[in-house]
Design a protein around this motif. Structure first.
Motif: not given
Ligand SMILES: CC(=O)N[C@H]1[C@@H](OP(=O)(O)OP(=O)(O)OC[C@H]2O[C@@H](n3ccc(=O)[nH]c3=O)[C@H](O)[C@@H]2O)O[C@H](CO)[C@@H](O)[C@@H]1O
Ligand SMILES: C=C(OP(=O)(O)O)C(=O)O
Length: 433
Positions: A52, A54, A57-58, A61, A72, A74, A414
């Motif tokens: 988990i 960033e 996440r990018r 996206e 996702f 989590e 994470s």
């Protein structure tokens, strides 16, 4: 986390780490796998043991931006990707506002080439470590038949790929993402591709395993000489991501710094390569107990100094060089560190100096004069591993250490604060609007 928030880590030193830590899934394996999942024209890909962080996440996206549907979950550390709708060449763009925030964005180029016939790269990010080129990637794509043009003014790169076909490729040095990118460019290109001087990192092998399960035909993973036979299509599959050897190395060094005893669930000692032997020479004890790595440093003994040179796997990993420098400030004597991969990783030395360390830097070589009684203060995480190394320093420093920007730590580790707190560390992660 939104862009407007500032994250910082506050650490109070003085407590040994003890207990169990869960090592996350590998950042440098999940990012290429998200790129690879976009190669599947049908079905849904399921990735498990996802960290988990960033960067993930990018990456998600970016996957949505080019037309994939992603979820996702989590709590389950699971990603589901449906790339069946990809194909609109108008969407074959990696926009700077997402792509420039992480290095792994470059790993989307092969999927865009295969699914949309082109890719426009408006920016590629990653840690600011000095010069980081991508020429091996682009030269390799061109040898497979892609047309690569640069718009110097806007700093954009356009790759057009009507008819990719197999070819003979090589890397000047065994680039990690370069190897993954050339494999992904070759898996759907008709004919045979050979990649000489390929990277040997365990993550590259995990990616090859994932692609093979999808239907790719790849031989020679881990030998430096890879052969790919192009296939017509790839299928969406399920895969559990290997554990993150850098995360494991950082936790092992934190246990060593504080004189603690930890069990690292999922960590694999073999994946530490030369770092294992260097840490043992410093006085760290390892015992692999099945899938759990036990790490101990007797607080009654002093840490010994070390010499280390970074090099591709199985050499000493450059991503572990920063925490090693922090650890070396505690060792009794002079340590010598040569950073041979990146020319800009030593910004850490200035930050450790603010905490009282004595480090002489000459270009890409550093001498660390230990031992230092570190003092807590405000320090700057110039990049991901500098951030992790400063948290390590904070765990042994007198008083409070404040590490910012925390975003850079969150790029790759994470739930860092809660995993460390579970081992007894005094650490909090703060978000300010
Ligand atoms: C997302 C990811 O997996 N990141 C990892 C990957 O980065 P990354 O794949 O970017 O690192 P590379 O192995 O490609 O880079 C190593 C060196 O080769 C140079 N180079 C690379 C490619 C190229 O086309 N031309 C060129 O000159 C780079 O400037 C650098 O000095 O491997 C690095 C080295 O193990 C790690 O520190 C990173 O954590
Ligand atoms: C250099 C690193 O990452 P990236 O390649 O994603 O910038 C790292 O993980 O330390």
């Amino acid at each position: 986390m939104s862009m407007g928030q500032e994250v910082r880590y506050r650490v109070r030193g003085g407590r040994p780490l003890n207990g169990t830590a869960f090592i996350q899934g590998a950042k440098n394996a999940v990012l290429p796998m998200i790129g690879a999942a976009l190669l599947a024209a049908k079905g849904r890909t399921v990735l498990r043991n996802v960290p988990i962080i960033e960067d993930v996440r990018r990456a998600l996206e970016l996957a949505e931006h080019v037309g994939a549907r992603v979820e996702f979950h989590e709590a389950e550390r699971t990603i589901v990707i449906d790339a069946s709708q990809l194909g609109d060449p108008e969407r074959a763009v990696l926009p700077a506002h997402i792509a420039a925030r992480f290095r792994g964005s470059v790993l989307f180029v092969p999927a865009l080439m295969h699914r949309m016939g082109q890719a426009r790269i408006e920016g590629v990010g990653g840690c600011n470590l000095g010069s980081r080129n991508l020429d091996f990637h682009y030269r390799g794509f061109a040898r497979l038949g892609a047309e690569v043009t640069e718009d110097d003014e806007r700093n954009h790169i356009q790759v057009t790929s009507r008819n990719l076909r197999g070819g003979h490729l090589y890397l000047d040095t065994p680039s990690h993402t370069g190897t993954e990118n050339l494999i992904m460019a070759a898996v759907l290109a008709p004919g045979t591709t050979v990649i000489e001087h390929a990277a040997l990192e365990p993550e590259v092998i995990d990616v090859i395993e994932f692609l093979t399960r999808m239907g790719a035909r790849i031989r020679g993973g881990g030998t430096g000489f890879i052969t790919v036979e192009g296939v017509e299509e790839l299928t969406a599959v399920e895969h559990t991501i290997m554990s993150d050897r850098i995360d494991a190395g950082v936790f092992a060094m934190m246990a060593a710094a504080t004189g603690g005893e930890v069990s690292l669930v999922g960590a694999n000692l073999e994946h530490l390569g030369v770092a294992r032997w260097k840490l043992e020479q410093m006085g760290v004890e390892f015992a692999q107990q099945g899938a759990v790595l036990h790490v101990h440093r007797d607080p009654g003994t002093t840490l010994r100094p070390i010499n280390a040179v970074t090099s591709p796997y199985p050499g000493f990993a450059t991503d572990l060089q920063s925490p090693l420098m922090a650890l070396a400030t505690l060792a009794e004597g002079e340590s010598y560190i040569h950073e041979a991969i990146y020319d800009g990783r030593f910004a850490l030395a200035d930050e450790l100096t603010k905490m009282g360390a004595k480090i002489e830097v000459d270009g890409t070589r550093a001498i660390v004069h230990g031992p230092t009684a570190l003092r807590g203060t405000e320090v700057v995480a110039h990049d991901l591993r500098t951030g992790a190394a400063l948290v390590l320093a904070g765990l042994v420093a007198d008083g409070e250490t404040c590490v910012a920007p925390g975003y850079l730590v969150d790029r790759g580790h994470s739930q860092f604060a809660s995993r460390l707190a579970a081992l007894g560390a005094k650490i909090t992660r703060e978000e300010r609007a």
